[in-house]
Design a protein around this motif. Structure first.
Motif, PDB file in Angstrom:
ATOM      1  N   ALA A  87     -10.730  -1.253   8.447  1.00  0.00           N
ATOM      2  CA  ALA A  87     -10.907  -1.914   9.750  1.00  0.00           C
ATOM      3  C   ALA A  87     -11.072  -3.425   9.561  1.00  0.00           C
ATOM      4  O   ALA A  87     -10.505  -4.229  10.322  1.00  0.00           O
ATOM      5  N   ALA A  88     -11.829  -3.822   8.529  1.00  0.00           N
ATOM      6  CA  ALA A  88     -12.072  -5.258   8.311  1.00  0.00           C
ATOM      7  C   ALA A  88     -10.791  -5.966   7.865  1.00  0.00           C
ATOM      8  O   ALA A  88     -10.479  -7.069   8.332  1.00  0.00           O
ATOM      9  N   LEU A  89     -10.038  -5.336   6.976  1.00  0.00           N
ATOM     10  CA  LEU A  89      -8.785  -5.934   6.494  1.00  0.00           C
ATOM     11  C   LEU A  89      -7.817  -6.149   7.665  1.00  0.00           C
ATOM     12  O   LEU A  89      -7.220  -7.224   7.817  1.00  0.00           O
ATOM     13  N   LEU A  90      -7.677  -5.116   8.508  1.00  0.00           N
ATOM     14  CA  LEU A  90      -6.745  -5.201   9.638  1.00  0.00           C
ATOM     15  C   LEU A  90      -7.226  -6.235  10.662  1.00  0.00           C
ATOM     16  O   LEU A  90      -6.420  -7.001  11.210  1.00  0.00           O
ATOM     17  N   ALA A  91      -8.530  -6.284  10.895  1.00  0.00           N
ATOM     18  CA  ALA A  91      -9.070  -7.270  11.847  1.00  0.00           C
ATOM     19  C   ALA A  91      -8.835  -8.678  11.313  1.00  0.00           C
ATOM     20  O   ALA A  91      -8.461  -9.592  12.060  1.00  0.00           O
ATOM     21  N   GLY A  92      -9.050  -8.876  10.014  1.00  0.00           N
ATOM     22  CA  GLY A  92      -8.836 -10.195   9.414  1.00  0.00           C
ATOM     23  C   GLY A  92      -7.382 -10.616   9.497  1.00  0.00           C
ATOM     24  O   GLY A  92      -7.078 -11.791   9.714  1.00  0.00           O
ATOM     25  N   TYR A  93      -6.479  -9.650   9.347  1.00  0.00           N
ATOM     26  CA  TYR A  93      -5.042  -9.984   9.393  1.00  0.00           C
ATOM     27  C   TYR A  93      -4.645 -10.415  10.802  1.00  0.00           C
ATOM     28  O   TYR A  93      -3.850 -11.327  10.984  1.00  0.00           O
ATOM     29  N   GLY A  94      -5.214  -9.741  11.788  1.00  0.00           N
ATOM     30  CA  GLY A  94      -4.888 -10.099  13.176  1.00  0.00           C
ATOM     31  C   GLY A  94      -3.872  -9.143  13.758  1.00  0.00           C
ATOM     32  O   GLY A  94      -3.391  -8.232  13.085  1.00  0.00           O
ATOM     33  N   PRO A  95      -3.536  -9.366  15.054  1.00  0.00           N
ATOM     34  CA  PRO A  95      -2.699  -8.386  15.760  1.00  0.00           C
ATOM     35  C   PRO A  95      -1.289  -8.273  15.191  1.00  0.00           C
ATOM     36  O   PRO A  95      -0.709  -9.260  14.745  1.00  0.00           O
ATOM     37  N   LEU A  96      -0.782  -7.045  15.222  1.00  0.00           N
ATOM     38  CA  LEU A  96       0.606  -6.773  14.827  1.00  0.00           C
ATOM     39  C   LEU A  96       1.419  -6.542  16.097  1.00  0.00           C
ATOM     40  O   LEU A  96       0.852  -6.220  17.150  1.00  0.00           O
ATOM     41  N   SER A  97       2.733  -6.632  16.011  1.00  0.00           N
ATOM     42  CA  SER A  97       3.557  -6.244  17.164  1.00  0.00           C
ATOM     43  C   SER A  97       3.423  -4.720  17.318  1.00  0.00           C
ATOM     44  O   SER A  97       3.024  -4.020  16.377  1.00  0.00           O
ATOM     45  N   ALA A  98       3.788  -4.221  18.499  1.00  0.00           N
ATOM     46  CA  ALA A  98       3.672  -2.775  18.744  1.00  0.00           C
ATOM     47  C   ALA A  98       4.508  -1.992  17.735  1.00  0.00           C
ATOM     48  O   ALA A  98       4.065  -0.966  17.192  1.00  0.00           O
ATOM     49  N   ARG A 117      11.533 -11.519  -0.134  1.00  0.00           N
ATOM     50  CA  ARG A 117      11.644 -11.419   1.322  1.00  0.00           C
ATOM     51  C   ARG A 117      11.793  -9.953   1.678  1.00  0.00           C
ATOM     52  O   ARG A 117      12.678  -9.258   1.158  1.00  0.00           O
ATOM     53  N   ASP A 118      10.894  -9.469   2.523  1.00  0.00           N
ATOM     54  CA  ASP A 118      10.937  -8.056   2.931  1.00  0.00           C
ATOM     55  C   ASP A 118      10.153  -7.928   4.242  1.00  0.00           C
ATOM     56  O   ASP A 118       9.723  -8.941   4.808  1.00  0.00           O
ATOM     57  N   LEU A 119       9.919  -6.709   4.680  1.00  0.00           N
ATOM     58  CA  LEU A 119       9.207  -6.511   5.945  1.00  0.00           C
ATOM     59  C   LEU A 119       7.792  -7.087   5.829  1.00  0.00           C
ATOM     60  O   LEU A 119       7.036  -6.725   4.916  1.00  0.00           O
ATOM     61  N   THR A 120       7.422  -7.945   6.784  1.00  0.00           N
ATOM     62  CA  THR A 120       6.099  -8.590   6.729  1.00  0.00           C
ATOM     63  C   THR A 120       4.992  -7.535   6.737  1.00  0.00           C
ATOM     64  O   THR A 120       4.025  -7.624   5.970  1.00  0.00           O
ATOM     65  N   ALA A 121       5.127  -6.540   7.589  1.00  0.00           N
ATOM     66  CA  ALA A 121       4.063  -5.533   7.701  1.00  0.00           C
ATOM     67  C   ALA A 121       3.969  -4.652   6.462  1.00  0.00           C
ATOM     68  O   ALA A 121       2.924  -4.039   6.207  1.00  0.00           O
ATOM     69  N   TYR A 122       5.042  -4.595   5.661  1.00  0.00           N
ATOM     70  CA  TYR A 122       4.979  -3.844   4.399  1.00  0.00           C
ATOM     71  C   TYR A 122       3.958  -4.498   3.461  1.00  0.00           C
ATOM     72  O   TYR A 122       3.248  -3.800   2.731  1.00  0.00           O
ATOM     73  N   ASP A 123       3.841  -5.836   3.518  1.00  0.00           N
ATOM     74  CA  ASP A 123       2.859  -6.528   2.669  1.00  0.00           C
ATOM     75  C   ASP A 123       1.438  -6.121   3.057  1.00  0.00           C
ATOM     76  O   ASP A 123       0.570  -5.935   2.195  1.00  0.00           O
ATOM     77  N   LEU A 124       1.218  -5.974   4.372  1.00  0.00           N
ATOM     78  CA  LEU A 124      -0.109  -5.527   4.826  1.00  0.00           C
ATOM     79  C   LEU A 124      -0.348  -4.081   4.362  1.00  0.00           C
ATOM     80  O   LEU A 124      -1.455  -3.731   3.935  1.00  0.00           O
ATOM     81  N   ALA A 125       0.706  -3.272   4.403  1.00  0.00           N
ATOM     82  CA  ALA A 125       0.571  -1.873   3.958  1.00  0.00           C
ATOM     83  C   ALA A 125       0.261  -1.810   2.458  1.00  0.00           C
ATOM     84  O   ALA A 125      -0.592  -1.020   2.018  1.00  0.00           O
ATOM     85  N   VAL A 126       0.924  -2.656   1.664  1.00  0.00           N
ATOM     86  CA  VAL A 126       0.642  -2.707   0.217  1.00  0.00           C
ATOM     87  C   VAL A 126      -0.827  -3.073   0.005  1.00  0.00           C
ATOM     88  O   VAL A 126      -1.552  -2.436  -0.780  1.00  0.00           O
TER      89      VAL A 126
END
Ligand SMILES: Nc1ncnc2c1ncn2[C@@H]1O[C@H](COP(=O)(O)OP(=O)(O)O)[C@@H](O)[C@H]1O
Ligand SMILES: N[C@@H](CCOP(=O)(O)O)C(=O)O
Length: 316
Positions: free
Chosen positions: A246-257, A218-227
């Motif tokens: 760009a494709a990876l981020l688009a596939g993941y979907g929107p993040l909070s600000a 269990r850790d920061l959700t957005a850290y997994d996207l960064a990894v």
């Protein structure tokens, strides 16, 4: 080569007999991977992966990892189910070591993803985070910022300098930066924490398998996207692939600000995490070991990229 232990045919057949999976037809050691021993098992009914957990694994954590696989698979993530034995146990012991039988998933790991594949990986990661939301298992990240500092300290300044003369200063400055700026307040969830291309199986543009959950925590959700970003968005020669990002981020979907603002710092952290374990292993893996050491400088170069690019690394 990651088959640290040999298992005789009789031992294997006896083990497989504890499961309702038919009779043993063949077993082949799998060369990929670094942490555990793995065999591809074929029975009269299907294929399976047999994993033997080697010295780095704390058996007390197996219920978390194997329970997570079952939870995610039940929710529809492309994750292998654990096969339980006749008594309902998710793992057994052979020769003093824990072993688990895991569903075999089809697909191949790609070296150089296409944008369509990166988009699918982003979507699969988002699905994993969603599906894990009601998983009740708990495991803290054993490779978070404090442990990076410990691993680099164990390497010593001389050890780091033997890898690259600039490394001691880079590491000292970056640890200080991350300790001052780590966004501890961001949303948390169960994360994979090691979603490298070798841990994703693909069939064309479809993710057919997410495997190797043995760093999940269990850790920061957005850290997994960064990894995942740090692992997927660079060519073998270290060139950043903006199309894959760009494709990876688009596939993941929107993040909070807040998460979007924090991504550049999280990616610098991800680069340091893999530099830390790779540098430690680089200095502590005997020359005659069965595993191939991974180059810490790959991630020193990715760190330099993230330091320089900042938010530009995550532009649409
Ligand atoms: N469920 C699975 N289905 C198909 N292949 C798998 C599965 N699990 C592992 N493998 C194969 O075994 C290899 C090593 O597994 P992995 O869990 O990554 O080991 P390690 O933890 O040692 O890195 C993978 O690269 C993949 O080829
Ligand atoms: N992904 C890590 C190494 C972890 O090994 P794995 O085979 O268990 O994924 C790295 O590249 O440093």
């Amino acid at each position: 080569m990651a088959v640290y232990t040999t298992l005789a045919a009789l031992e294997l057949a006896t083990l497989i007999a504890h499961y309702d999976v038919g009779t043993l037809v063949s077993a082949k050691g799998i060369a990929e991977g670094v942490s555990n021993s793995n065999w591809l098992i074929e029975t009269s009914e299907a294929r399976f992966i047999l994993t033997m957990y080697e010295q780095r694994m704390d058996v007390a954590e197996l219920p978390f990892f194997l329970g997570l696989l079952d939870h995610l698979a039940a929710k529809g993530s492309p994750v292998p189910r654990t096969i339980h034995d006749g008594g309902g146990a998710a793992f057994r012991t052979v020769g003093g070591k824990a072993v688990a039988l895991i569903e075999f998933l089809p697909g191949v790991s790609v070296d150089r993803p296409t944008p369509a594949q990166a988009r699918a990986v982003g979507a699969a990661l988002a699905g994993l985070h969603r599906h894990a939301a009601d998983f009740t298992g708990e495991r803290a990240n054993s490779l978070a910022l404090p442990q990076w500092r410990e691993l680099f300290a164990d390497c010593g300044a001389d050890g780091l300098a033997s890898i690259d003369p600039a490394l001691p200063a880079t590491v000292a400055q970056e640890l200080a930066f991350l300790e001052a700026s780590w966004p501890h307040h961001l949303p948390r969830s169960v994360i994979h924490a090691d979603l490298f291309p070798d841990n994703v199986l693909l069939l064309d543009d479809r993710v057919s398998g997410l495997i190797d959950f043995y760093f999940a925590c269990r850790d920061l959700t957005a850290y997994d996207l960064a990894v995942t970003h740090s692992a997927w968005c660079f060519d073998r020669d270290g060139t950043f692939r903006a199309d894959i990002s760009a494709a990876l981020l688009a596939g993941y979907g929107p993040l909070s600000a807040d998460e979007a603002v924090a991504l550049p710092v999280l990616a610098r952290g991800a680069a340091m995490r893999f530099m830390a374990t790779r540098a430690y292993d680089w200095l502590n893996t005997p020359a005659d070991a069965l595993v191939t050491r991974k180059d810490p400088m790959d991630f020193a170069r990715r760190l330099a990229f993230y330091q320089q690019a900042g938010a530009q690394a995550f532009a649409a």
